[in-house]
Design a protein around this motif. Structure first.
Motif, PDB file in Angstrom:
ATOM      1  N   SER A   1      89.216  18.280 125.772  1.00 32.40           N
ATOM      2  CA  SER A   1      87.989  18.323 124.976  1.00 32.40           C
ATOM      3  C   SER A   1      86.816  17.789 125.793  1.00 32.40           C
ATOM      4  CB  SER A   1      88.153  17.509 123.687  1.00 32.40           C
ATOM      5  OG  SER A   1      88.327  16.138 123.993  1.00 32.40           O
ATOM      6  N   PRO A   2      85.604  18.173 125.441  1.00 26.43           N
ATOM      7  CA  PRO A   2      84.433  17.810 126.254  1.00 26.43           C
ATOM      8  C   PRO A   2      84.180  16.314 126.384  1.00 26.43           C
ATOM      9  CG  PRO A   2      83.899  19.612 124.756  1.00 26.43           C
ATOM     10  CD  PRO A   2      85.245  19.115 124.366  1.00 26.43           C
ATOM     11  N   PHE A   3      84.554  15.513 125.370  1.00 29.53           N
ATOM     12  CA  PHE A   3      84.154  14.107 125.378  1.00 29.53           C
ATOM     13  C   PHE A   3      85.326  13.127 125.336  1.00 29.53           C
ATOM     14  CE2 PHE A   3      80.559  16.506 123.759  1.00 29.53           C
ATOM     15  CZ  PHE A   3      79.518  16.006 124.538  1.00 29.53           C
ATOM     16  N   PHE A   4      86.537  13.625 125.561  1.00 24.71           N
ATOM     17  CA  PHE A   4      87.687  12.718 125.485  1.00 24.71           C
ATOM     18  C   PHE A   4      87.598  11.598 126.520  1.00 24.71           C
ATOM     19  CE2 PHE A   4      91.998  11.404 126.734  1.00 24.71           C
ATOM     20  CZ  PHE A   4      92.411  10.882 125.523  1.00 24.71           C
ATOM     21  N   GLU A   5      87.313  11.954 127.753  1.00 26.33           N
ATOM     22  CA  GLU A   5      87.260  10.932 128.801  1.00 26.33           C
ATOM     23  C   GLU A   5      86.164   9.902 128.522  1.00 26.33           C
ATOM     24  OE1 GLU A   5      87.033  12.461 132.735  1.00 26.33           O
ATOM     25  OE2 GLU A   5      88.952  13.526 132.612  1.00 26.33           O
ATOM     26  N   TYR A   6      85.125  10.305 127.863  1.00 24.21           N
ATOM     27  CA  TYR A   6      84.005   9.402 127.578  1.00 24.21           C
ATOM     28  C   TYR A   6      84.403   8.322 126.572  1.00 24.21           C
ATOM     29  CZ  TYR A   6      79.238   7.904 126.501  1.00 24.21           C
ATOM     30  OH  TYR A   6      78.096   7.153 126.329  1.00 24.21           O
ATOM     31  N   TYR A   7      85.245   8.689 125.589  1.00 24.89           N
ATOM     32  CA  TYR A   7      85.584   7.752 124.520  1.00 24.89           C
ATOM     33  C   TYR A   7      87.013   7.204 124.612  1.00 24.89           C
ATOM     34  CZ  TYR A   7      81.397   9.622 122.212  1.00 24.89           C
ATOM     35  OH  TYR A   7      80.113  10.005 121.909  1.00 24.89           O
ATOM     36  N   ALA A   8      87.844   7.760 125.456  1.00 25.26           N
ATOM     37  CA  ALA A   8      89.272   7.409 125.481  1.00 25.26           C
ATOM     38  C   ALA A   8      89.507   5.917 125.676  1.00 25.26           C
ATOM     39  CB  ALA A   8      89.988   8.203 126.570  1.00 25.26           C
ATOM     40  N   ASP A   9      88.740   5.292 126.539  1.00 28.47           N
ATOM     41  CA  ASP A   9      88.953   3.871 126.827  1.00 28.47           C
ATOM     42  C   ASP A   9      88.645   2.984 125.625  1.00 28.47           C
ATOM     43  OD1 ASP A   9      89.755   4.473 129.371  1.00 28.47           O
ATOM     44  OD2 ASP A   9      87.866   3.939 130.338  1.00 28.47           O
TER      45      ASP A   9
ATOM     46  N   TYR B   1      96.670   1.315 121.074  1.00 30.89           N
ATOM     47  CA  TYR B   1      98.039   1.781 121.247  1.00 30.89           C
ATOM     48  C   TYR B   1      98.779   0.962 122.296  1.00 30.89           C
ATOM     49  CZ  TYR B   1      96.064   5.296 118.322  1.00 30.89           C
ATOM     50  OH  TYR B   1      95.444   5.917 117.251  1.00 30.89           O
ATOM     51  N   GLU B   2      98.195  -0.187 122.599  1.00 27.02           N
ATOM     52  CA  GLU B   2      98.814  -1.137 123.524  1.00 27.02           C
ATOM     53  C   GLU B   2      99.000  -2.505 122.869  1.00 27.02           C
ATOM     54  OE1 GLU B   2      95.964  -1.078 126.647  1.00 27.02           O
ATOM     55  OE2 GLU B   2      96.484   0.957 127.320  1.00 27.02           O
ATOM     56  N   LYS B   3      98.027  -2.888 122.033  1.00 23.79           N
ATOM     57  CA  LYS B   3      98.081  -4.181 121.345  1.00 23.79           C
ATOM     58  C   LYS B   3      98.773  -4.025 119.991  1.00 23.79           C
ATOM     59  CE  LYS B   3      95.050  -7.644 119.203  1.00 23.79           C
ATOM     60  NZ  LYS B   3      93.650  -8.061 118.949  1.00 23.79           N
ATOM     61  N   ASN B   4      99.566  -5.017 119.620  1.00 24.74           N
ATOM     62  CA  ASN B   4     100.230  -5.008 118.323  1.00 24.74           C
ATOM     63  C   ASN B   4      99.379  -5.733 117.275  1.00 24.74           C
ATOM     64  OD1 ASN B   4     102.289  -3.801 119.695  1.00 24.74           O
ATOM     65  ND2 ASN B   4     103.872  -5.251 119.089  1.00 24.74           N
ATOM     66  N   TYR B   5      99.128  -5.051 116.186  1.00 22.74           N
ATOM     67  CA  TYR B   5      98.457  -5.657 115.039  1.00 22.74           C
ATOM     68  C   TYR B   5      99.514  -5.938 113.974  1.00 22.74           C
ATOM     69  CZ  TYR B   5      93.815  -4.415 116.812  1.00 22.74           C
ATOM     70  OH  TYR B   5      92.667  -4.322 117.561  1.00 22.74           O
ATOM     71  N   LYS B   6      99.418  -7.079 113.334  1.00 21.51           N
ATOM     72  CA  LYS B   6     100.405  -7.449 112.319  1.00 21.51           C
ATOM     73  C   LYS B   6     100.190  -6.658 111.034  1.00 21.51           C
ATOM     74  CE  LYS B   6     102.347 -11.446 109.868  1.00 21.51           C
ATOM     75  NZ  LYS B   6     102.282 -12.926 109.678  1.00 21.51           N
TER      76      LYS B   6
END
Length: 214
Positions: A95-103, A109-114
């Motif tokens: 998609s045109p803007f994925f790289e812009y917002y992905a970070d 999807y790395e940190k665990n939320y309780k």
């Protein structure tokens, strides 16, 4: 501009919901209702190379007990985070803007939320920051009874409710990643709109609501 809207808790909620959020000065998220399966509370829809995909955040299963949204715990018995992010990357890497917002979204999807409510709330705040919009967000102090007033949109934002039945909302089509394979799919997760249209996301959401309150 709507003064205040009572909205349901959602995981990367649908465009219909976010159109109301963008057109609101303030929103209240109801967090004292009981958790219910098969709602936007813990699931969203995206479109990939093979068609529609449903992403669901697993929750801790308490046998036949009613648990409020505020107390709903996220389950990490399986690596759903890796699966969700892999699906999102696969769907929107082109998609045109994925790289812009992905970070901005990858850390979720790395940190665990309780608690599910904390996870969803931070995702909502991240989205609003990505489109540079300030909306006052509050969580309900007690359960808010459903009402038929325009300020309560919880009944119309539901997988079983059709956005076409909402006289204040209109679907605005935009080019999606796999438009060469599939017809336009309305009311996907708001990230579908963000990754495809980037800075135009705000304008599209703003124009999707037909009536405004002063």
């Amino acid at each position: 501009m709507f003064q205040n809207k009572i909205i349901p808790l959602s995981y990367l909620g649908p465009i219909h919901l976010y159109a109301y959020i963008v057109n609101s000065h303030q929103i209240t998220i109801e967090q004292h209702a009981n958790y219910q399966r098969k709602t936007y509370t813990n699931r969203c829809n995206i479109t990939g190379a093979n068609g529609s995909m449903n992403l669901a955040v697993p929750v801790v299963n308490i046998k036949n007990e009613k648990v409020s949204l505020k107390e709903t715990l996220i389950s990490y018995d399986n690596d759903w985070q890796k699966q969700h992010w892999r699906s999102i990357v696969s769907a929107y890497n082109g998609s045109p803007f994925f790289e812009y917002y992905a970070d901005d979204f990858a850390p979720f999807y790395e940190k665990n939320y309780k608690y599910l409510v904390d996870f969803n709330l931070k995702l909502l705040e991240t989205f609003l920051e990505s489109i540079e919009l300030e909306v006052i967000i509050s969580l309900s102090d007690t359960f808010i009874e459903f009402n038929n007033e325009p300020d309560d949109i919880r009944r119309i934002i539901h997988p079983k409710a059709s956005p076409e039945d909402d006289k204040n909302y209109k679907t605005l089509e935009y080019r999606q990643v796999f438009s060469d394979k599939f017809p336009f799919t309305p009311n996907l997760s708001v990230i579908d709109l963000l990754f495809n249209k980037g800075p135009e996301t705000y304008d599209i959401l703003k124009a999707s609501i037909l009536t405004e309150e002063i």
